[in-house]
Scaffold this active site. Sequence first.
Site, PDB file in Angstrom:
ATOM      1  N   HIS A 264      23.424  12.928  24.669  1.00 36.36           N
ATOM      2  CA  HIS A 264      23.993  14.272  24.851  1.00 36.36           C
ATOM      3  C   HIS A 264      24.855  14.600  23.631  1.00 36.36           C
ATOM      4  O   HIS A 264      25.531  13.726  23.091  1.00 36.36           O
ATOM      5  CB  HIS A 264      24.861  14.317  26.120  1.00 36.36           C
ATOM      6  CG  HIS A 264      25.054  15.698  26.624  1.00 36.36           C
ATOM      7  ND1 HIS A 264      25.986  16.547  26.113  1.00 36.36           N
ATOM      8  CD2 HIS A 264      24.401  16.396  27.579  1.00 36.36           C
ATOM      9  CE1 HIS A 264      25.929  17.710  26.737  1.00 36.36           C
ATOM     10  NE2 HIS A 264      24.963  17.644  27.631  1.00 36.36           N
ATOM     11  N   ASP A 318      19.550  15.106  33.263  1.00 34.88           N
ATOM     12  CA  ASP A 318      18.105  15.136  33.535  1.00 34.88           C
ATOM     13  C   ASP A 318      17.552  13.794  33.985  1.00 34.88           C
ATOM     14  O   ASP A 318      16.400  13.717  34.399  1.00 34.88           O
ATOM     15  CB  ASP A 318      17.352  15.601  32.274  1.00 34.88           C
ATOM     16  CG  ASP A 318      17.671  17.053  31.959  1.00 34.88           C
ATOM     17  OD1 ASP A 318      17.916  17.373  30.789  1.00 34.88           O
ATOM     18  OD2 ASP A 318      17.727  17.849  32.914  1.00 34.88           O
TER      19      ASP A 318
HETATM   20  C1  SDX Z   1      20.500  19.021  28.497  1.00 40.80           C
HETATM   21  O1  SDX Z   1      24.113  20.804  25.609  1.00 40.80           O
HETATM   22  C2  SDX Z   1      24.084  20.692  26.922  1.00 40.80           C
HETATM   23  O2  SDX Z   1      25.088  20.828  27.588  1.00 40.80           O
HETATM   24  C3  SDX Z   1      22.729  20.487  27.547  1.00 40.80           C
HETATM   25  C4  SDX Z   1      22.688  20.177  29.029  1.00 40.80           C
HETATM   26  C5  SDX Z   1      23.110  21.357  29.844  1.00 40.80           C
HETATM   27  O3  SDX Z   1      23.536  21.183  31.001  1.00 40.80           O
HETATM   28  O4  SDX Z   1      22.869  22.519  29.395  1.00 40.80           O
HETATM   29  O5  SDX Z   1      23.520  19.086  29.321  1.00 40.80           O
HETATM   30  C6  SDX Z   1      21.253  19.847  29.474  1.00 40.80           C
HETATM   31  O6  SDX Z   1      19.832  19.571  27.654  1.00 40.80           O
HETATM   32  C7  SDX Z   1      20.648  17.527  28.539  1.00 40.80           C
HETATM   33  C8  SDX Z   1      19.882  16.814  27.375  1.00 40.80           C
HETATM   34  C9  SDX Z   1      18.411  16.703  27.788  1.00 40.80           C
HETATM   35  N1  SDX Z   1      17.620  16.180  26.674  1.00 40.80           N
HETATM   36  C10 SDX Z   1      17.157  14.937  26.649  1.00 40.80           C
HETATM   37  O7  SDX Z   1      17.346  14.097  27.529  1.00 40.80           O
HETATM   38  C11 SDX Z   1      16.277  14.647  25.428  1.00 40.80           C
HETATM   39  C12 SDX Z   1      16.668  13.309  24.823  1.00 40.80           C
HETATM   40  N2  SDX Z   1      17.987  13.408  24.258  1.00 40.80           N
HETATM   41  C13 SDX Z   1      18.064  13.620  22.809  1.00 40.80           C
HETATM   42  O8  SDX Z   1      17.051  14.431  22.284  1.00 40.80           O
HETATM   43  C14 SDX Z   1      19.475  13.935  22.315  1.00 40.80           C
HETATM   44  O9  SDX Z   1      20.317  13.009  22.896  1.00 40.80           O
HETATM   45  C15 SDX Z   1      20.038  15.322  22.521  1.00 40.80           C
HETATM   46  C16 SDX Z   1      19.113  16.391  22.062  1.00 40.80           C
HETATM   47  C17 SDX Z   1      20.358  15.539  23.942  1.00 40.80           C
HETATM   48  C18 SDX Z   1      21.350  15.377  21.709  1.00 40.80           C
HETATM   49  O10 SDX Z   1      20.970  15.351  20.371  1.00 40.80           O
HETATM   50  P1  SDX Z   1      22.032  15.241  19.195  1.00 40.80           P
HETATM   51  O11 SDX Z   1      23.422  15.412  19.669  1.00 40.80           O
HETATM   52  O12 SDX Z   1      21.543  16.136  18.098  1.00 40.80           O
HETATM   53  O13 SDX Z   1      21.911  13.729  18.779  1.00 40.80           O
HETATM   54  P2  SDX Z   1      20.885  13.174  17.703  1.00 40.80           P
HETATM   55  O14 SDX Z   1      19.479  13.583  18.056  1.00 40.80           O
HETATM   56  O15 SDX Z   1      21.416  13.532  16.337  1.00 40.80           O
HETATM   57  O16 SDX Z   1      20.986  11.592  17.921  1.00 40.80           O
HETATM   58  C19 SDX Z   1      22.083  10.812  17.391  1.00 40.80           C
HETATM   59  C20 SDX Z   1      21.572   9.377  17.362  1.00 40.80           C
HETATM   60  C21 SDX Z   1      20.233   9.227  16.633  1.00 40.80           C
HETATM   61  O17 SDX Z   1      20.154   7.916  16.158  1.00 40.80           O
HETATM   62  P3  SDX Z   1      20.461   7.621  14.584  1.00 40.80           P
HETATM   63  O18 SDX Z   1      19.474   8.509  13.798  1.00 40.80           O
HETATM   64  O19 SDX Z   1      21.910   8.037  14.381  1.00 40.80           O
HETATM   65  O20 SDX Z   1      20.192   6.134  14.418  1.00 40.80           O
HETATM   66  O21 SDX Z   1      21.342   8.929  18.711  1.00 40.80           O
HETATM   67  C22 SDX Z   1      19.931   8.679  18.882  1.00 40.80           C
HETATM   68  C23 SDX Z   1      19.216   9.384  17.754  1.00 40.80           C
HETATM   69  O22 SDX Z   1      17.983   8.749  17.454  1.00 40.80           O
HETATM   70  N3  SDX Z   1      19.545   9.244  20.188  1.00 40.80           N
HETATM   71  C24 SDX Z   1      18.605   8.728  20.975  1.00 40.80           C
HETATM   72  C25 SDX Z   1      18.561   9.570  22.097  1.00 40.80           C
HETATM   73  N4  SDX Z   1      19.448  10.563  21.953  1.00 40.80           N
HETATM   74  C26 SDX Z   1      20.052  10.343  20.760  1.00 40.80           C
HETATM   75  N5  SDX Z   1      17.791   7.654  20.831  1.00 40.80           N
HETATM   76  C27 SDX Z   1      16.915   7.419  21.843  1.00 40.80           C
HETATM   77  N6  SDX Z   1      16.812   8.191  22.961  1.00 40.80           N
HETATM   78  C28 SDX Z   1      17.613   9.257  23.120  1.00 40.80           C
HETATM   79  N7  SDX Z   1      17.506  10.020  24.216  1.00 40.80           N
END
Ligand code: SDX
Length: 376
Positions: A264, A318
Amino acid sequence: MADKPEYVPGLAGVPAARSSVCLINGAEGKLQYRGYPIEQLAEKCTYEQVAYMLLFGEFATDDELKAFEAELARERSLKFRIIDVLKNLPERGHPMDALTAAVASMGMFYPGDHVEDLEFRRLSAVRLVAKLPTVVAAWHRIRQGDNPIEPRADLGHAANFLYMLHGEEPDELTAKIMDVALILHAEHSMNASTFTARVTGSTLADPYAAVASAIGSLAGPLHGGANERVLSLLETIPDSKPENVRRWAEDKLARKEKIMGFGHRVYKAKDPRATVLQGLVGQLFEKFGSSPIYGVATELEKQMEQLVGHKGIYPNVDFYSGIVYEKMGIPIDLFTPVFAIARVAGWLAHLLEQLQDNRIFRPSQIWVGEADRTVP
Ligand code: SDX
Protein backbone atom coordinates in the site's frame (compact mmCIF):
# COMPACT_ATOMS: atom_id res chain seq x y z
CA MET A 1 14.41 32.25 -8.21
CA ALA A 2 12.22 30.11 -5.93
CA ASP A 3 13.28 26.44 -6.07
CA LYS A 4 11.16 24.59 -8.66
CA PRO A 5 9.02 21.89 -6.97
CA GLU A 6 10.63 18.52 -7.61
CA TYR A 7 8.90 15.83 -9.64
CA VAL A 8 7.47 13.09 -7.39
CA PRO A 9 6.43 9.89 -9.23
CA GLY A 10 2.78 9.10 -8.55
CA LEU A 11 2.61 12.30 -6.45
CA ALA A 12 3.58 10.03 -3.52
CA GLY A 13 3.16 12.02 -0.32
CA VAL A 14 2.27 15.23 -2.18
CA PRO A 15 -0.84 16.92 -0.67
CA ALA A 16 -3.50 17.55 -3.37
CA ALA A 17 -6.20 18.95 -1.07
CA ARG A 18 -7.05 20.18 2.41
CA SER A 19 -9.58 17.65 3.66
CA SER A 20 -11.57 16.62 6.73
CA VAL A 21 -13.14 13.51 5.19
CA CYS A 22 -10.69 10.73 6.04
CA LEU A 23 -7.56 10.39 8.16
CA ILE A 24 -5.07 7.53 7.72
CA ASN A 25 -2.12 6.78 9.97
CA GLY A 26 -0.14 4.51 7.63
CA ALA A 27 2.66 3.73 10.08
CA GLU A 28 0.26 2.50 12.77
CA GLY A 29 -2.43 1.12 10.43
CA LYS A 30 -5.20 3.42 11.65
CA LEU A 31 -8.17 4.67 9.60
CA GLN A 32 -10.83 7.22 10.57
CA TYR A 33 -13.79 8.65 8.60
CA ARG A 34 -14.32 12.25 9.79
CA GLY A 35 -12.43 11.31 12.97
CA TYR A 36 -14.42 8.14 13.76
CA PRO A 37 -12.26 4.95 13.88
CA ILE A 38 -13.20 2.39 11.22
CA GLU A 39 -13.54 -0.38 13.81
CA GLN A 40 -16.30 1.55 15.64
CA LEU A 41 -18.08 2.43 12.37
CA ALA A 42 -18.00 -1.22 11.26
CA GLU A 43 -19.36 -2.40 14.61
CA LYS A 44 -21.99 0.24 15.37
CA CYS A 45 -23.25 1.72 12.09
CA THR A 46 -25.09 0.90 8.88
CA TYR A 47 -23.74 1.89 5.48
CA GLU A 48 -26.55 4.42 5.22
CA GLN A 49 -25.45 6.13 8.45
CA VAL A 50 -21.81 6.19 7.29
CA ALA A 51 -22.67 7.44 3.80
CA TYR A 52 -24.74 10.30 5.28
CA MET A 53 -21.90 11.21 7.68
CA LEU A 54 -19.34 11.16 4.83
CA LEU A 55 -21.52 13.22 2.47
CA PHE A 56 -22.86 15.82 4.89
CA GLY A 57 -20.17 15.95 7.57
CA GLU A 58 -21.99 14.67 10.64
CA PHE A 59 -24.17 11.70 11.60
CA ALA A 60 -27.84 12.19 10.76
CA THR A 61 -30.40 12.70 13.50
CA ASP A 62 -33.06 9.98 13.66
CA ASP A 63 -35.42 12.07 11.53
CA GLU A 64 -32.69 12.99 9.04
CA LEU A 65 -31.69 9.33 8.73
CA LYS A 66 -35.28 8.21 8.13
CA ALA A 67 -35.64 10.84 5.38
CA PHE A 68 -32.27 9.88 3.84
CA GLU A 69 -33.09 6.16 3.85
CA ALA A 70 -36.50 6.85 2.31
CA GLU A 71 -34.95 9.03 -0.41
CA LEU A 72 -32.30 6.37 -1.15
CA ALA A 73 -35.05 3.76 -1.44
CA ARG A 74 -37.06 5.99 -3.80
CA GLU A 75 -34.02 6.65 -5.97
CA ARG A 76 -32.84 3.02 -6.33
CA SER A 77 -34.74 2.31 -9.54
CA LEU A 78 -33.23 2.95 -12.99
CA LYS A 79 -34.69 4.69 -16.04
CA PHE A 80 -35.73 2.00 -18.54
CA ARG A 81 -33.37 3.49 -21.11
CA ILE A 82 -30.42 2.90 -18.77
CA ILE A 83 -31.55 -0.72 -18.59
CA ASP A 84 -31.63 -0.59 -22.41
CA VAL A 85 -28.03 0.68 -22.41
CA LEU A 86 -27.01 -2.33 -20.30
CA LYS A 87 -28.98 -4.70 -22.57
CA ASN A 88 -27.02 -3.45 -25.58
CA LEU A 89 -23.57 -4.01 -24.10
CA PRO A 90 -21.59 -7.18 -24.90
CA GLU A 91 -22.53 -9.79 -22.28
CA ARG A 92 -18.92 -10.85 -21.86
CA GLY A 93 -17.80 -7.31 -21.16
CA HIS A 94 -16.36 -6.54 -17.73
CA PRO A 95 -18.95 -5.32 -15.19
CA MET A 96 -16.79 -2.28 -14.37
CA ASP A 97 -17.11 -1.15 -18.00
CA ALA A 98 -20.87 -1.67 -17.84
CA LEU A 99 -20.99 0.37 -14.64
CA THR A 100 -18.95 3.17 -16.22
CA ALA A 101 -21.26 3.25 -19.25
CA ALA A 102 -24.47 3.28 -17.19
CA VAL A 103 -23.25 5.98 -14.78
CA ALA A 104 -21.92 8.17 -17.59
CA SER A 105 -25.36 7.97 -19.25
CA MET A 106 -27.16 8.97 -16.02
CA GLY A 107 -26.10 12.58 -16.45
CA MET A 108 -28.22 12.66 -19.63
CA PHE A 109 -31.33 11.61 -17.72
CA TYR A 110 -30.79 13.85 -14.73
CA PRO A 111 -29.41 17.06 -16.22
CA GLY A 112 -29.09 19.83 -13.69
CA ASP A 113 -28.94 23.58 -14.04
CA HIS A 114 -25.37 23.55 -12.90
CA VAL A 115 -23.18 21.72 -10.40
CA GLU A 116 -23.04 25.00 -8.46
CA ASP A 117 -26.75 24.50 -7.72
CA LEU A 118 -26.58 23.04 -4.22
CA GLU A 119 -29.78 21.01 -4.54
CA PHE A 120 -28.59 19.52 -7.86
CA ARG A 121 -25.33 18.53 -6.14
CA ARG A 122 -27.12 16.96 -3.20
CA LEU A 123 -29.73 15.10 -5.24
CA SER A 124 -27.08 13.85 -7.69
CA ALA A 125 -25.08 12.45 -4.76
CA VAL A 126 -28.13 10.68 -3.31
CA ARG A 127 -29.09 9.28 -6.72
CA LEU A 128 -25.58 7.92 -7.36
CA VAL A 129 -25.34 6.23 -3.94
CA ALA A 130 -28.83 4.79 -4.46
CA LYS A 131 -28.47 3.63 -8.07
CA LEU A 132 -25.00 2.09 -8.36
CA PRO A 133 -26.03 -1.15 -6.58
CA THR A 134 -29.04 -1.43 -8.90
CA VAL A 135 -26.81 -1.04 -11.98
CA VAL A 136 -24.40 -3.77 -10.81
CA ALA A 137 -27.19 -6.22 -9.95
CA ALA A 138 -29.11 -5.42 -13.16
CA TRP A 139 -26.02 -6.00 -15.31
CA HIS A 140 -25.41 -9.38 -13.68
CA ARG A 141 -29.00 -10.47 -14.38
CA ILE A 142 -29.05 -9.13 -17.95
CA ARG A 143 -25.75 -10.80 -18.92
CA GLN A 144 -27.32 -14.12 -17.85
CA GLY A 145 -30.38 -13.44 -20.02
CA ASP A 146 -32.66 -12.56 -17.11
CA ASN A 147 -34.64 -9.42 -16.47
CA PRO A 148 -33.35 -7.19 -13.70
CA ILE A 149 -35.05 -7.51 -10.32
CA GLU A 150 -36.76 -4.33 -9.13
CA PRO A 151 -35.28 -2.85 -5.94
CA ARG A 152 -37.33 -3.16 -2.74
CA ALA A 153 -37.90 -0.14 -0.52
CA ASP A 154 -38.38 -2.30 2.59
CA LEU A 155 -34.81 -3.63 2.61
CA GLY A 156 -31.65 -1.82 3.73
CA HIS A 157 -29.01 -0.76 1.23
CA ALA A 158 -26.80 -3.86 1.57
CA ALA A 159 -29.66 -6.37 1.86
CA ASN A 160 -31.42 -4.86 -1.16
CA PHE A 161 -28.27 -5.20 -3.27
CA LEU A 162 -27.97 -8.91 -2.44
CA TYR A 163 -31.73 -9.35 -3.06
CA MET A 164 -31.47 -7.75 -6.53
CA LEU A 165 -28.38 -9.85 -7.28
CA HIS A 166 -29.58 -13.26 -6.15
CA GLY A 167 -33.37 -12.89 -6.33
CA GLU A 168 -33.88 -13.79 -2.69
CA GLU A 169 -33.60 -11.96 0.60
CA PRO A 170 -30.23 -12.57 2.30
CA ASP A 171 -30.15 -14.08 5.79
CA GLU A 172 -29.45 -11.62 8.60
CA LEU A 173 -25.75 -12.52 8.99
CA THR A 174 -25.00 -12.23 5.27
CA ALA A 175 -26.80 -8.89 5.06
CA LYS A 176 -24.88 -7.60 8.08
CA ILE A 177 -21.54 -8.74 6.65
CA MET A 178 -22.35 -7.07 3.31
CA ASP A 179 -23.16 -3.88 5.21
CA VAL A 180 -19.83 -4.00 7.08
CA ALA A 181 -17.92 -4.66 3.85
CA LEU A 182 -19.57 -1.60 2.27
CA ILE A 183 -18.57 0.53 5.28
CA LEU A 184 -14.97 -0.70 5.10
CA HIS A 185 -14.73 0.21 1.39
CA ALA A 186 -16.64 3.52 1.59
CA GLU A 187 -13.74 5.95 1.82
CA HIS A 188 -9.94 6.13 1.88
CA SER A 189 -8.67 9.70 1.49
CA MET A 190 -6.63 10.58 -1.62
CA ASN A 191 -6.53 7.19 -3.40
CA ALA A 192 -6.31 7.15 -7.19
CA SER A 193 -10.05 6.95 -7.89
CA THR A 194 -10.95 9.62 -5.34
CA PHE A 195 -8.26 11.91 -6.75
CA THR A 196 -9.76 11.22 -10.19
CA ALA A 197 -13.20 12.26 -8.93
CA ARG A 198 -11.76 15.46 -7.48
CA VAL A 199 -9.89 16.32 -10.68
CA THR A 200 -12.97 15.78 -12.87
CA GLY A 201 -15.20 17.63 -10.41
CA SER A 202 -12.76 20.55 -10.21
CA THR A 203 -13.66 21.39 -13.85
CA LEU A 204 -17.32 21.72 -12.70
CA ALA A 205 -18.25 18.63 -14.71
CA ASP A 206 -21.43 17.07 -13.31
CA PRO A 207 -21.24 14.50 -10.47
CA TYR A 208 -22.24 11.68 -12.83
CA ALA A 209 -19.20 12.37 -15.03
CA ALA A 210 -16.95 12.63 -11.97
CA VAL A 211 -18.15 9.26 -10.64
CA ALA A 212 -17.91 7.62 -14.08
CA SER A 213 -14.25 8.71 -14.29
CA ALA A 214 -13.59 7.45 -10.75
CA ILE A 215 -15.06 4.04 -11.66
CA GLY A 216 -12.64 3.82 -14.57
CA SER A 217 -9.74 4.56 -12.24
CA LEU A 218 -10.87 2.05 -9.61
CA ALA A 219 -11.00 -0.73 -12.22
CA GLY A 220 -7.22 -0.83 -12.54
CA PRO A 221 -5.48 -3.95 -11.09
CA LEU A 222 -3.16 -1.82 -8.97
CA HIS A 223 -6.20 -0.24 -7.30
CA GLY A 224 -9.67 -1.71 -6.81
CA GLY A 225 -9.17 -4.31 -9.52
CA ALA A 226 -6.75 -6.17 -7.21
CA ASN A 227 -9.54 -7.83 -5.20
CA GLU A 228 -10.75 -9.99 -8.07
CA ARG A 229 -7.18 -11.10 -8.80
CA VAL A 230 -6.33 -12.24 -5.25
CA LEU A 231 -8.43 -15.42 -5.36
CA SER A 232 -7.16 -16.52 -8.78
CA LEU A 233 -3.62 -15.81 -7.59
CA LEU A 234 -4.08 -17.91 -4.42
CA GLU A 235 -5.40 -20.73 -6.62
CA THR A 236 -2.00 -20.88 -8.40
CA ILE A 237 -0.35 -22.07 -5.17
CA PRO A 238 0.46 -25.73 -5.87
CA ASP A 239 -2.32 -28.06 -4.63
CA SER A 240 -3.64 -25.11 -2.56
CA LYS A 241 -1.48 -26.45 0.24
CA PRO A 242 -0.06 -24.10 2.91
CA GLU A 243 3.26 -26.00 2.84
CA ASN A 244 3.77 -24.83 -0.76
CA VAL A 245 3.20 -21.15 0.00
CA ARG A 246 6.73 -20.14 0.99
CA ARG A 247 8.42 -21.39 -2.17
CA TRP A 248 5.61 -19.92 -4.32
CA ALA A 249 6.01 -16.49 -2.69
CA GLU A 250 9.80 -16.57 -2.98
CA ASP A 251 9.56 -17.36 -6.69
CA LYS A 252 7.08 -14.51 -7.31
CA LEU A 253 9.17 -11.99 -5.41
CA ALA A 254 12.36 -13.14 -7.14
CA ARG A 255 10.64 -12.40 -10.46
CA LYS A 256 9.61 -8.96 -9.12
CA GLU A 257 5.96 -9.92 -9.63
CA LYS A 258 3.42 -7.99 -7.53
CA ILE A 259 1.40 -10.23 -5.21
CA MET A 260 -2.14 -8.86 -5.36
CA GLY A 261 -3.70 -7.90 -2.05
CA PHE A 262 -0.38 -6.85 -0.53
CA GLY A 263 1.35 -3.51 -0.23
CA HIS A 264 0.00 0.00 0.00
CA ARG A 265 1.22 3.51 -0.76
CA VAL A 266 0.22 4.70 2.71
CA TYR A 267 -0.02 1.68 5.04
CA LYS A 268 3.33 0.30 6.17
CA ALA A 269 1.49 -1.94 8.62
CA LYS A 270 -1.46 -4.28 8.11
CA ASP A 271 -4.45 -2.45 6.62
CA PRO A 272 -6.99 -2.22 9.48
CA ARG A 273 -9.75 -3.07 7.01
CA ALA A 274 -8.06 -6.40 6.28
CA THR A 275 -8.19 -7.21 9.98
CA VAL A 276 -11.93 -6.46 10.20
CA LEU A 277 -12.59 -8.47 7.01
CA GLN A 278 -10.67 -11.40 8.49
CA GLY A 279 -13.04 -11.31 11.46
CA LEU A 280 -16.00 -11.49 9.07
CA VAL A 281 -14.47 -14.56 7.41
CA GLY A 282 -14.62 -16.38 10.73
CA GLN A 283 -18.35 -15.56 11.15
CA LEU A 284 -19.11 -16.75 7.60
CA PHE A 285 -17.20 -19.99 8.07
CA GLU A 286 -19.08 -20.73 11.28
CA LYS A 287 -22.37 -20.42 9.37
CA PHE A 288 -21.47 -21.76 5.92
CA GLY A 289 -18.40 -23.93 6.50
CA SER A 290 -14.79 -23.04 5.80
CA SER A 291 -12.83 -22.74 2.54
CA PRO A 292 -9.36 -24.33 2.21
CA ILE A 293 -8.21 -21.17 0.49
CA TYR A 294 -8.40 -19.30 3.81
CA GLY A 295 -5.67 -21.49 5.30
CA VAL A 296 -3.53 -20.76 2.26
CA ALA A 297 -4.24 -17.02 2.61
CA THR A 298 -3.27 -16.86 6.29
CA GLU A 299 -0.09 -18.85 5.54
CA LEU A 300 0.76 -16.42 2.73
CA GLU A 301 0.25 -13.50 5.11
CA LYS A 302 2.67 -15.16 7.56
CA GLN A 303 5.30 -15.91 4.92
CA MET A 304 5.05 -12.45 3.33
CA GLU A 305 5.65 -10.84 6.73
CA GLN A 306 8.90 -12.81 6.99
CA LEU A 307 9.91 -12.08 3.39
CA VAL A 308 8.88 -8.44 2.86
CA GLY A 309 7.47 -7.18 6.16
CA HIS A 310 10.68 -5.20 6.58
CA LYS A 311 9.70 -3.26 3.41
CA GLY A 312 6.32 -2.35 4.90
CA ILE A 313 4.46 -4.75 2.64
CA TYR A 314 1.41 -6.16 4.45
CA PRO A 315 -2.10 -7.29 3.46
CA ASN A 316 -4.32 -4.49 2.19
CA VAL A 317 -8.12 -4.26 2.03
CA ASP A 318 -8.24 -6.46 -1.08
CA PHE A 319 -6.51 -9.49 0.42
CA TYR A 320 -9.40 -10.98 2.43
CA SER A 321 -12.38 -9.25 0.78
CA GLY A 322 -12.51 -11.80 -2.03
CA ILE A 323 -12.82 -14.71 0.42
CA VAL A 324 -15.75 -12.91 2.11
CA TYR A 325 -17.47 -12.09 -1.17
CA GLU A 326 -17.04 -15.58 -2.61
CA LYS A 327 -18.60 -17.08 0.53
CA MET A 328 -21.54 -14.70 0.03
CA GLY A 329 -22.05 -16.00 -3.51
CA ILE A 330 -20.82 -12.86 -5.26
CA PRO A 331 -19.19 -13.70 -8.64
CA ILE A 332 -15.45 -12.86 -8.76
CA ASP A 333 -15.82 -10.28 -11.55
CA LEU A 334 -18.31 -8.36 -9.39
CA PHE A 335 -15.81 -7.89 -6.54
CA THR A 336 -14.56 -4.56 -7.90
CA PRO A 337 -18.07 -3.29 -8.74
CA VAL A 338 -18.96 -4.04 -5.09
CA PHE A 339 -15.95 -1.91 -4.14
CA ALA A 340 -17.41 0.86 -6.38
CA ILE A 341 -20.93 0.74 -4.90
CA ALA A 342 -19.33 1.32 -1.50
CA ARG A 343 -16.71 3.91 -2.50
CA VAL A 344 -19.22 6.10 -4.34
CA ALA A 345 -19.99 7.72 -0.97
CA GLY A 346 -16.32 8.63 -0.48
CA TRP A 347 -15.91 9.90 -4.04
CA LEU A 348 -18.92 12.16 -3.59
CA ALA A 349 -17.83 13.36 -0.14
CA HIS A 350 -14.56 14.51 -1.68
CA LEU A 351 -16.32 16.02 -4.70
CA LEU A 352 -18.63 18.06 -2.44
CA GLU A 353 -15.60 19.15 -0.39
CA GLN A 354 -13.68 20.10 -3.55
CA LEU A 355 -16.57 22.26 -4.78
CA GLN A 356 -16.70 24.14 -1.47
CA ASP A 357 -13.27 25.66 -2.17
CA ASN A 358 -12.55 24.80 -5.75
CA ARG A 359 -9.61 25.53 -8.02
CA ILE A 360 -9.29 23.47 -11.21
CA PHE A 361 -6.45 20.95 -11.00
CA ARG A 362 -3.69 21.75 -13.46
CA PRO A 363 -0.27 20.51 -12.27
CA SER A 364 2.92 21.22 -14.20
CA GLN A 365 5.57 18.95 -15.66
CA ILE A 366 9.33 18.71 -16.01
CA TRP A 367 10.18 19.03 -19.72
CA VAL A 368 12.55 16.28 -20.85
CA GLY A 369 12.01 16.60 -24.62
CA GLU A 370 13.57 18.83 -27.34
CA ALA A 371 12.16 22.25 -28.26
CA ASP A 372 12.07 24.71 -31.18
CA ARG A 373 12.67 21.96 -33.73
CA THR A 374 12.09 22.31 -37.47
CA VAL A 375 9.61 20.04 -39.23
CA PRO A 376 11.65 17.99 -41.79
C1 SDX B 1 -6.24 -0.26 -3.01
O1 SDX B 1 -4.48 4.30 -2.16
C2 SDX B 1 -5.45 3.66 -1.54
O2 SDX B 1 -5.91 4.06 -0.50
C3 SDX B 1 -6.03 2.46 -2.26
C4 SDX B 1 -7.02 1.61 -1.49
C5 SDX B 1 -8.30 2.34 -1.25
O3 SDX B 1 -9.04 1.98 -0.32
O4 SDX B 1 -8.68 3.19 -2.11
O5 SDX B 1 -6.47 1.21 -0.26
C6 SDX B 1 -7.39 0.35 -2.30
O6 SDX B 1 -6.00 0.08 -4.15
C7 SDX B 1 -5.35 -1.23 -2.28
C8 SDX B 1 -4.13 -1.69 -3.14
C9 SDX B 1 -4.61 -2.80 -4.07
N1 SDX B 1 -3.54 -3.17 -5.00
C10 SDX B 1 -2.85 -4.29 -4.89
O7 SDX B 1 -3.01 -5.13 -4.00
C11 SDX B 1 -1.84 -4.50 -6.03
C12 SDX B 1 -0.51 -4.95 -5.46
N2 SDX B 1 0.08 -3.88 -4.71
C13 SDX B 1 1.10 -3.08 -5.39
O8 SDX B 1 0.88 -2.89 -6.76
C14 SDX B 1 1.52 -1.83 -4.62
O9 SDX B 1 1.74 -2.22 -3.31
C15 SDX B 1 0.61 -0.62 -4.63
C16 SDX B 1 0.19 -0.23 -6.00
C17 SDX B 1 -0.59 -0.87 -3.81
C18 SDX B 1 1.41 0.52 -3.98
O10 SDX B 1 2.43 0.84 -4.88
P1 SDX B 1 3.58 1.87 -4.52
O11 SDX B 1 3.31 2.61 -3.27
O12 SDX B 1 3.83 2.67 -5.77
O13 SDX B 1 4.79 0.92 -4.21
P2 SDX B 1 5.82 0.38 -5.29
O14 SDX B 1 5.08 -0.30 -6.41
O15 SDX B 1 6.76 1.51 -5.63
O16 SDX B 1 6.60 -0.75 -4.48
C19 SDX B 1 7.65 -0.43 -3.54
C20 SDX B 1 8.46 -1.71 -3.39
C21 SDX B 1 8.92 -2.30 -4.72
O17 SDX B 1 10.06 -3.06 -4.48
P3 SDX B 1 11.53 -2.43 -4.84
O18 SDX B 1 11.46 -2.07 -6.33
O19 SDX B 1 11.66 -1.21 -3.94
O20 SDX B 1 12.50 -3.55 -4.53
O21 SDX B 1 7.63 -2.72 -2.78
C22 SDX B 1 7.43 -3.79 -3.72
C23 SDX B 1 7.79 -3.25 -5.09
O22 SDX B 1 8.22 -4.29 -5.95
N3 SDX B 1 6.01 -4.17 -3.66
C24 SDX B 1 5.55 -5.40 -3.84
C25 SDX B 1 4.16 -5.31 -3.70
N4 SDX B 1 3.81 -4.04 -3.46
C26 SDX B 1 4.97 -3.34 -3.43
N5 SDX B 1 6.18 -6.57 -4.13
C27 SDX B 1 5.40 -7.67 -4.27
N6 SDX B 1 4.04 -7.65 -4.15
C28 SDX B 1 3.40 -6.51 -3.87
N7 SDX B 1 2.06 -6.50 -3.76
